[in-house]
Motif scaffolding. Structure first.
Motif, mmCIF file in Angstrom:
data_model
loop_
_atom_site.group_PDB
_atom_site.id
_atom_site.type_symbol
_atom_site.label_atom_id
_atom_site.label_comp_id
_atom_site.label_asym_id
_atom_site.label_seq_id
_atom_site.Cartn_x
_atom_site.Cartn_y
_atom_site.Cartn_z
ATOM 1 N N ILE A 4 38.096 73.987 81.426
ATOM 2 C CA ILE A 4 38.745 73.012 82.305
ATOM 3 C C ILE A 4 37.701 72.317 83.167
ATOM 4 C CG2 ILE A 4 40.418 72.739 84.188
ATOM 5 C CD1 ILE A 4 41.988 75.031 82.942
ATOM 6 N N THR B 3 44.732 74.729 76.882
ATOM 7 C CA THR B 3 44.665 75.531 78.122
ATOM 8 C C THR B 3 44.624 74.659 79.374
ATOM 9 O OG1 THR B 3 42.265 75.602 77.953
ATOM 10 C CG2 THR B 3 43.463 77.483 77.045
ATOM 11 N N GLU B 6 48.148 73.618 79.985
ATOM 12 C CA GLU B 6 48.844 74.826 80.472
ATOM 13 C C GLU B 6 48.551 75.079 81.953
ATOM 14 O OE1 GLU B 6 48.046 78.352 78.091
ATOM 15 O OE2 GLU B 6 48.937 77.342 76.366
ATOM 16 N N THR B 7 47.290 74.966 82.314
ATOM 17 C CA THR B 7 46.915 75.170 83.726
ATOM 18 C C THR B 7 47.588 74.128 84.613
ATOM 19 O OG1 THR B 7 44.780 76.077 83.068
ATOM 20 C CG2 THR B 7 44.959 75.294 85.332
ATOM 21 N N ASN B 10 51.231 74.796 84.998
ATOM 22 C CA ASN B 10 51.511 76.067 85.667
ATOM 23 C C ASN B 10 51.288 76.004 87.183
ATOM 24 O OD1 ASN B 10 52.368 78.756 85.420
ATOM 25 N ND2 ASN B 10 50.260 79.453 85.721
ATOM 26 N N HIS B 11 50.928 74.835 87.685
ATOM 27 C CA HIS B 11 50.656 74.726 89.121
ATOM 28 C C HIS B 11 51.855 75.097 89.992
ATOM 29 C CE1 HIS B 11 49.730 73.279 93.084
ATOM 30 N NE2 HIS B 11 50.842 72.570 93.056
ATOM 31 N N LEU B 122 42.531 71.607 90.486
ATOM 32 C CA LEU B 122 42.558 72.139 89.121
ATOM 33 C C LEU B 122 41.351 73.016 88.822
ATOM 34 C CD1 LEU B 122 44.004 69.113 87.195
ATOM 35 C CD2 LEU B 122 45.009 71.399 87.371
ATOM 36 N N GLU B 125 42.208 76.278 90.343
ATOM 37 C CA GLU B 125 43.243 76.976 89.571
ATOM 38 C C GLU B 125 42.693 77.480 88.230
ATOM 39 O OE1 GLU B 125 47.257 74.945 91.461
ATOM 40 O OE2 GLU B 125 46.302 73.929 89.792
ATOM 41 N N SER B 126 41.752 76.747 87.671
ATOM 42 C CA SER B 126 41.167 77.175 86.394
ATOM 43 C C SER B 126 40.368 78.472 86.551
ATOM 44 C CB SER B 126 40.257 76.072 85.825
ATOM 45 O OG SER B 126 38.998 76.075 86.469
#
Lengths: 247, 247
Positions: A4, B3, B6-7, B10-11, B122, B125-126
């Protein structure tokens, strides 16, 4: 470093696309990704227009002054939107005008829209697509608004061209992290001036190398030119005409 | 679905964190990710302050009315910043005030800052971290600006708390993609009203289920309450005092 962050760091604006549309599934994933961004008080203060009509796309290429707006695989227009909230208030018998017209809510709508857009950009890039933000959408914004039937309390902010990259573009060197990130408080001007001089060197070297010495622009030189004359001077009036940022 | 998407999907906002700071390497990757976002004409119109001083962090928890501002692993303050451009113009002997004060450049700075922030979110979060945007930073913005020594042409927009999530939070249902994405032009009110009623059902079901029937809020109901009275009414004056959005 994970995939990412790799994708994030690998971003560059793409302005040349293959003649190949996006699939409906790609568009849906991009939109749902946009919507997954954080939103202030759940307001979701944006609308995304996807331009499918070729005539309209061509017209927008002209109005924005960007060829790739007409040639990209898919064109999105990101609009700050409080019109839905005006309708919500009407449905509930509440008078919302005083709130809708505040600078605070204008800011909320702009931030919400931009957060959503950046998710859209990354979702697209994660699928191997390229993107470019087009601030040129604001060059002739009143005409854009008319073309897209934009009502009160909606403001088109920027376009995003998306598509399969036809050629890779170079990545200009950003400021050092130390030039935008500071601990605890905003730094003194002496520090910033030192940073900017250092950054000028980096930018100048980038241009020198890339143009075989023909250009050696500095960042402060570019910015001074860019800030010399105001652009889009109709903006305040237009923003207010749309109902935003009035009090 | 990859992915990255997805990330993104999924926040959720995290407001409870473990008592565990971020590493310098994590902070650096977050900042560099922020900087990799697109920026209008290369302006990079933002500054990120990372609050390390415990007293200042606690003070900001108080000023923003958000406990997690004081307890998160790391606290970032995202500021729209044209002060660097003012300095750049001075370095080059150019008068930039007319441009700096335009609504157009105010919008550019807000959008630039938000795009950078979403990349930061992000990136965090990753790495398995949680984040929360804190618009409450604007509750007492003049005091925040004083605390952080914010100069002219800089405007703190929001905070972001980051850290190791202590408990998972639920994800409220966003509008359907069909409620925010439209083809070719902004839709008629009849369409939007139908959408909003449909969305009200979804939101109401979510609350009914989550509270065992104690709440059945609708989205339009929440928005009507939220838009009933203007908040942060000092904003226009403060924004102008900082030099932005004046013409």
């Amino acid at each position: 470093m994970n995939t990412i962050i790799e994708t994030i760091l690998n971003h560059r604006s793409i302005r040349h696309y293959e003649d190949r549309p996006l699939s409906d599934e790609q568009i849906r994933l991009i939109v749902e990704s946009a919507q997954a961004a954080a939103t202030s008080h759940f307001v979701q203060a944006y609308t995304i227009l996807g331009i499918q009509d070729p005539g309209r796309k061509q017209k927008l290429a002209e109005l924005t002054g960007n060829r790739h707006v007409g040639t990209c695989g898919h064109l999105l227009i990101f609009c700050a939107d409080l019109h839905k909230h005006e309708l919500a208030a009407q449905m509930e018998g509440v008078e919302a005008q005083d709130t809708l017209e505040t600078t605070e809510k204008f800011m909320v709508a702009l931030i919400d829209t931009a957060l959503a857009a950046q998710n859209a950009a990354l979702a697209a890039e994660s699928m191997g697509l390229g993107i470019c933000y087009v601030g040129g959408l604001r060059n002739r914004l009143p005409e854009v608004a008319e073309l897209l039937k934009i009502p009160q309390y909606v403001l088109p902010l920027f376009a995003m061209t998306i598509g399969y990259p036809a050629d890779p573009s170079a990545k200009k060197p950003r400021m050092e992290a130390e030039h935008v990130y500071f601990e605890d408080e905003y730094p003194a001007d002496e520090r910033l001036l030192r940073d900017l001089k250092e950054y000028n060197e980096t930018v100048s070297q980038y241009y020198t190398k890339r143009t075989n010495g023909k250009r050696n622009d500095t960042w402060t030189g570019q910015m001074a030119q860019f800030f010399k004359e105001p652009s889009r001077v109709f903006m305040k009036e237009f923003v207010e005409r749309q109902g935003f940022d009035k009090k």
